[in-house]
Write an enzyme that holds these catalytic residues in place. Structure first.
Site, short mmCIF file in Angstrom:
data_model
loop_
_atom_site.label_atom_id
_atom_site.label_comp_id
_atom_site.label_asym_id
_atom_site.label_seq_id
_atom_site.Cartn_x
_atom_site.Cartn_y
_atom_site.Cartn_z
N LYS A 107 6.22 -4.59 -3.61
CA LYS A 107 7.65 -4.39 -3.44
C LYS A 107 8.04 -4.40 -1.98
O LYS A 107 9.10 -4.88 -1.59
CB LYS A 107 8.01 -3.04 -4.07
CG LYS A 107 9.45 -2.65 -3.93
CD LYS A 107 10.19 -3.04 -5.16
CE LYS A 107 11.68 -2.94 -5.02
NZ LYS A 107 12.33 -4.16 -5.50
N GLU A 158 8.26 -14.87 -10.09
CA GLU A 158 7.66 -13.58 -9.73
C GLU A 158 7.05 -12.87 -10.93
O GLU A 158 5.96 -12.33 -10.84
CB GLU A 158 8.72 -12.64 -9.15
CG GLU A 158 9.09 -12.91 -7.73
CD GLU A 158 10.17 -11.94 -7.25
OE1 GLU A 158 10.01 -11.38 -6.16
OE2 GLU A 158 11.19 -11.74 -7.96
N HIS A 207 17.35 -36.22 -5.14
CA HIS A 207 16.43 -36.57 -4.06
C HIS A 207 15.02 -36.06 -4.33
O HIS A 207 14.29 -35.77 -3.39
CB HIS A 207 16.97 -36.04 -2.73
CG HIS A 207 18.32 -36.61 -2.41
ND1 HIS A 207 18.50 -37.90 -1.98
CD2 HIS A 207 19.55 -36.07 -2.54
CE1 HIS A 207 19.79 -38.12 -1.82
NE2 HIS A 207 20.44 -37.03 -2.16
N CYS A 245 0.85 -1.19 0.00
CA CYS A 245 0.00 0.00 0.00
C CYS A 245 0.89 1.25 0.00
O CYS A 245 1.86 1.33 0.73
CB CYS A 245 -0.94 0.10 1.19
SG CYS A 245 -2.14 -1.22 1.27
N GLU A 249 17.66 -17.70 -6.53
CA GLU A 249 17.28 -16.35 -6.96
C GLU A 249 16.79 -16.35 -8.41
O GLU A 249 15.81 -15.69 -8.74
CB GLU A 249 18.48 -15.41 -6.76
CG GLU A 249 18.30 -13.98 -7.21
CD GLU A 249 17.14 -13.24 -6.54
OE1 GLU A 249 16.56 -13.74 -5.57
OE2 GLU A 249 16.81 -12.13 -7.03
N TRP A 305 -2.66 -2.69 -1.70
CA TRP A 305 -2.35 -4.12 -1.81
C TRP A 305 -3.26 -4.78 -0.77
O TRP A 305 -3.11 -4.56 0.42
CB TRP A 305 -0.88 -4.37 -1.49
CG TRP A 305 -0.45 -5.78 -1.76
CD1 TRP A 305 0.03 -6.27 -2.93
CD2 TRP A 305 -0.45 -6.87 -0.83
NE1 TRP A 305 0.31 -7.61 -2.79
CE2 TRP A 305 0.03 -8.01 -1.52
CE3 TRP A 305 -0.81 -7.01 0.50
CZ2 TRP A 305 0.15 -9.25 -0.91
CZ3 TRP A 305 -0.69 -8.24 1.11
CH2 TRP A 305 -0.21 -9.35 0.40
N LYS A 333 13.07 -15.13 -9.53
CA LYS A 333 12.82 -14.06 -10.52
C LYS A 333 11.83 -14.54 -11.57
O LYS A 333 10.92 -13.81 -11.94
CB LYS A 333 14.12 -13.65 -11.24
CG LYS A 333 15.13 -12.86 -10.48
CD LYS A 333 14.76 -11.42 -10.20
CE LYS A 333 13.96 -11.24 -8.97
NZ LYS A 333 14.47 -11.27 -7.68
N ASN A 380 -2.04 2.39 5.65
CA ASN A 380 -1.17 1.30 5.23
C ASN A 380 -0.84 0.51 6.49
O ASN A 380 -0.35 1.08 7.45
CB ASN A 380 0.10 1.91 4.60
CG ASN A 380 1.20 0.88 4.39
OD1 ASN A 380 0.94 -0.30 4.27
ND2 ASN A 380 2.42 1.34 4.35
N GLY A 381 -1.15 -0.78 6.50
CA GLY A 381 -0.88 -1.61 7.68
C GLY A 381 -2.06 -2.48 7.99
O GLY A 381 -2.94 -2.69 7.15
N ARG A 423 4.16 -0.39 -4.68
CA ARG A 423 3.82 -0.93 -3.36
C ARG A 423 2.49 -1.68 -3.35
O ARG A 423 2.13 -2.31 -2.36
CB ARG A 423 3.73 0.22 -2.35
CG ARG A 423 5.03 0.97 -2.17
CD ARG A 423 4.83 2.14 -1.25
NE ARG A 423 4.66 1.71 0.12
CZ ARG A 423 5.63 1.55 0.99
NH1 ARG A 423 6.87 1.76 0.63
NH2 ARG A 423 5.37 1.15 2.21
C1 G6P Z 1 9.05 -8.58 -1.41
C2 G6P Z 1 9.71 -8.10 -2.68
C3 G6P Z 1 11.04 -8.82 -2.88
C4 G6P Z 1 11.92 -8.64 -1.66
C5 G6P Z 1 11.22 -9.06 -0.37
C6 G6P Z 1 12.01 -8.63 0.85
O1 G6P Z 1 8.69 -9.91 -1.55
O2 G6P Z 1 8.86 -8.31 -3.79
O3 G6P Z 1 11.68 -8.30 -4.02
O4 G6P Z 1 13.08 -9.40 -1.83
O5 G6P Z 1 9.94 -8.44 -0.29
O6 G6P Z 1 12.03 -7.23 0.88
P1 G6P Z 1 13.14 -6.33 1.53
O7 G6P Z 1 12.73 -4.93 1.20
O8 G6P Z 1 13.11 -6.61 3.00
O9 G6P Z 1 14.44 -6.70 0.93
#
Ligand code: G6P
Length: 611
Positions: free
Chosen positions: A606, A491, A507, A2, A484, A73, A488, A99-100, A27
């Site tokens: 994000k 996502e 395994h 948010c 990672e 969000w 990616k 937000n929260g 956000r």
């Molecule tokens: C969300 C974002 C990711 C990020 C994660 C942790 O899932 O989409 O890209 O890695 O949060 O966020 P931070 O800001 O704590 O690195």
């Protein structure tokens, strides 16, 4: 998670607020809304993106010098027009953006329902503004006092901004656990979840602290805590350029951020590392540097991509410093009763510096007496402020939801911390130390070279864009890179992908391999190279399609793999900084070819400011 924006001053509020929402859309983008005062308090809101809201506003009379806006969000209630913010109070004279999460909202709602309130949405936020109004009416007090009293009864996290339709000279804001920045301009004030909507108007900002209430009235900012004790606002000067938050000619923020990495990694080392002079100084780690050097154990806490950076750091610290490391998901760590001993230190990694679970993990570790170091990207963020010491990654604002440049900057900082500690502990020889400093300094040019692979990766992406599954395999330092790479792809392209240590494949995941299954091997020249080659053969024997990231000049793997991507040679400890680049590009191109919204993937946000 948010985004909230507010404005009061001489400009057209709707213009400032809408532009701010566009900047904060990373956000959350389930719905968006705005409240203005023109002939009374008016709320306009719409399911969908800020662009849908703009369409909805087209042709309306929006003249107002005060406004608040929200991009959502969803937590409580599905994304629809009703659940979008702002929310009215019962009388429709107050409006809130939030937000929260208000955890005790259902008991508050029940109380209000009993008193005859009716609600239009399913949100906790609407309950909060009804509750505030109820307190104001029953106590015959000011809005400021009602907000204060309400917040003493609320359980949960919030950044809120409230407007009163009968007073266009006042905005009230408060925070606990969710970020809120106030921009101080000439005769105007801006409020936002982070500084990006503010930077084009002013670089003077106040970061509201937890349990503080800001009252902006008659062109003056007052801050009090929830005990009603005034505090003096501390004005920070922002060090952020407007260009940093714009696309700069790229089609997507993610692509821009991938291509920025030679610069962002360089910025991260600037003023800290000089390999020629054998100099490595992290100004943010001083007072507690000894604690880190003499640590018996390091606990790394993070979420998402930052957690992957932590996994790479585990290899750094164990290899160079000979300190045992545990890497924890913040969300698990905070709800265990973790053992933290006297000699342990905690390192928290977070791009946004606002991730709710990571923040809560810090509070828990602090309550157990731990010294906490932060590795954050956003200057002045909650995590940066909650930790004892730390080092910023200086990658610049990262807007694309899928983290790219923040990851490589985190690796760079963690690498520097590990090398500094290893040097102080004497667990690394002088010559190896110098060799690694030089390697690190050369990383930006190697990343630059890896980016030249873009065309080739686009071609490979075209062949695999319709795959339903992907497997990513790596070993040693490259194992977290496999995780990672898979993250990616998931996502942003919504293709199911799994990352695994290459040997663990036997395994379980090996059962998935057939001629349909693309398997990405991160198979650069390192101490586990021969083993990875055997793993490639195992996949080939089962007709899997191998895409291999190899070190330039590799003669063996091209014989086995269908597709080979050659990255520049570097020390194996630094390789994740280079080997991750083709994986970022692969996921980007596949997502674009599948028609996905790369910068705003569905359901993600994000900055995850709720647990
Ligand atoms: C969300 C974002 C990711 C990020 C994660 C942790 O899932 O989409 O890209 O890695 O949060 O966020 P931070 O800001 O704590 O690195």
């Amino acid at each position: 998670m948010c985004g909230i924006v507010g404005y009061i001053g001489p400009r057209q509020a709707h213009e400032v607020v809408i532009k701010g929402l566009e900047r904060l859309e990373y956000r959350g983008y389930d719905s968006a809304g705005i409240a203005l005062i023109n002939n009374g308090l008016n709320v306009y809101k719409k399911k969908g993106k800020v662009s849908d809201l703009k369409e909805h506003l087209n042709g309306r009379e929006l003249d107002s010098r005060i406004g608040i806006g929200h991009t959502r969000w969803a937590t409580h209630g599905e994304p629809n027009d009703e659940n979008a913010h702002p929310h009215y109070s019962q009388s429709r004279n107050l409006a809130i953006i939030h937000n929260g999460i208000i955890e005790n909202y259902s008991s508050l709602k029940q109380e209000l329902l009993n008193k005859g309130h009716s609600f239009l949405s399913e949100t906790d936020s609407e309950v909060l503004i009804h509750f505030i109004e109820d307190i104001r009416d029953n106590n015959d007090c000011s809005l400021e006092e009602a907000v204060r009293l309400a917040l003493t009864k609320v359980v949960g996290a919030y950044a809120i901004v409230i407007m009163d339709g009968s007073n266009d000279n006042q905005i009230i804001a408060a925070r606990k656990g969710s970020p809120l920045v106030i921009g101080v301009g000439k005769d105007e004030f801006f409020l936002a979840s982070d500084a990006t909507p503010i930077v084009e108007y002013t670089n003077e900002v106040v970061y509201l602290n937890d349990l503080e209430i800001a009252i902006i009235e008659n062109n003056e900012l007052k801050i009090k805590n929830t005990q009603d004790i005034p505090t003096t606002p501390y004005i920070h000067t922002l060090d952020m350029e407007l260009e940093a938050i714009e696309k700069g000619g790229y089609e997507h923020f993610m692509l821009k951020e991938i291509f920025e990495q030679p610069r962002s990694i360089g910025d991260c080392m600037r003023g800290r590392l000089d390999a020629n002079k054998g100099r490595l100084v992290l100004g943010g780690i001083r007072e507690y540097a000894n604690k880190l050097t003499n640590a018996d154990r390091i606990i790394i806490v993070a979420c998402g991509t930052s957690w992957h950076a932590g996994l790479v750091a585990e290899y750094f610290f164990e290899e160079f410093c000979r300190i045992p490391v545990e890497v924890e998901y913040a969300s698990e760590f905070r709800y265990r009763n973790p053992v933290i001993n006297e000699g342990d230190v905690v390192i928290c990694i977070s791009q946004s510096g606002e991730t709710a679970d990571t923040l809560a993990a810090i509070e828990l570790a602090k309550s157990k007496g731990a010294i906490i170091f932060g590795v954050c990207n956003v200057v002045g963020s909650s995590i940066a402020r909650a930790t004892h010491e730390g080092a910023y990654t200086h990658a610049g604002p990262e807007i694309g939801v899928a983290s790219t440049k923040a990851f490589t900057a985190q690796l760079t900082v963690l690498n520097m911390i590990a090398l500094q500690v290893a040097h102080s502990r004497g667990t690394i020889t002088e010559s190896r130390y110098h060799e690694l400093l030089v390697e690190l300094e050369n990383i930006p040019s190697k990343v630059e070279k890896a980016l030249e692979l873009d065309d080739k990766i686009r071609e490979i992406s075209a062949l695999f864009k319709d795959a339903r599954n992907f497997l990513y395999l790596g070993r040693g330092f490259n194992f977290p890179v496999a995780l990672e790479g898979a993250l990616k792809l998931k996502e942003i392209s919504y293709i199911h992908a799994e990352g695994y240590p290459a040997a663990e494949m036997k395994h379980g995941p090996i059962a998935l391999i057939d001629e349909e299954m693309p398997v990405v091997f991160i198979a650069t020249r390192d101490s586990s190279y021969d083993k990875v080659v055997s793993n490639i053969q195992e996949v080939k024997a089962r007709k899997g399609k191998v895409i291999a990231i190899v070190t330039e000049g590799d003669a063996l793997i091209p014989e086995m793999a269908e597709f080979v991507i050659e990255v520049p040679r570097t020390d194996e400890a630094m390789m994740p900084l280079v080997s991750v680049i083709p994986l970022q590009l692969l996921s980007y191109h596949i997502a674009v070819m599948r028609g996905c919204n790369v910068d705003q993937p569905r359901n993600l946000a994000k900055s995850v400011t709720v647990e």
